[in-house]
Scaffold this motif. Sequence first.
Motif: not given
Length: 331
Positions: A128-129, A149-151, A155-157, A187-191
């Motif tokens: 990721l870095e 970022i997309c998709n 946690w990645q966001t 997407a409402e759960i975490e993103i």
Amino acid sequence: MKIRQVGTSGLQVSRMGLGTLPWGRDISRHRARELLTAFCAAGGNLVDTAAAYGAGDAEVIIGELLDDVVPREELVIATKAGFRIDRGRRVVDTSRRGLLRDLEGSLDRLGTDYVDLWQVHAWGTAPLEETLDTLDHAVRSGMARYVGICNFVGWQTAQAATWQRAVPGRAHVTSTQIEYSLLARRAEIEILPAARAFSLGCFPWSPLGRGVLSGKYRTGTPRDSRGASDNFAWFVQPYLESRPRSIVEAVARAAEGLDLTPAQVALLWVRDAPSVTAPLLGARTVQQLEECLAVEGKALPDEIARALDDVSGGPLASRPPATPRSGGDGS
């Protein structure tokens, strides 16, 4: 068209964007010109594309239309890198080499020396870095003004946004792009909570549920629809099952009562949902696009929006509480 700020950045975009996924494949240059002309005439300024769209053809078409249909400086061009189709196989390459190859190719095809928003198309296997350092390089070199970022899942966001804020001078993640509609509320759960926590703009793709929320599939699959296309039938099929159909029927009933079309009701729900910056319109005809653009100046009554929340997955936790109605006795 009203303008919205992308997160807490200085980037400002129209509250609806024009998506270009089928340009150069299912949409001709002539049709693309008509779509961009109509979109800009309505006050739209955000055009979203990707190096992978039509194997680069979508960007070529946009480049051909720049300064002809619309001056470059009046358009916000968002493109993506790190994903491609190689001999029928989906390849994600978010390495420095892969990302810069895509960006340099995008700039060449678009005929511009910078993009307004450069986005990582998908989470990849490169460190990721390394991926994020490449975003920094693109901004420092002037090839990109903002990055996103997309998709990415929640946690990645959060990880990407945190990394970019950890050291002064890094290019902050400005936005995220996700699928979001009355048929796709995961997407409402975490993103979306992550986007709110890090003040990111949010660009929903397929706000009309891959076209299904327009109601066109209620009695079958039209021959000229994506559902009948060799390229997109697989994409539409999951939303033609029984549960999505019940949501489509609820949207259609709401549309009848509001003197709107089902597509307009579905689009208004997404456009004005909490945390959304600008849904991306994937219109294939000028008629479809103008139907969507006609919602400018309109809004769903709060009780209708909440009823659609309930029927499509439950209350939207981030929606502001309903304003209590006062009784006839003044209470």
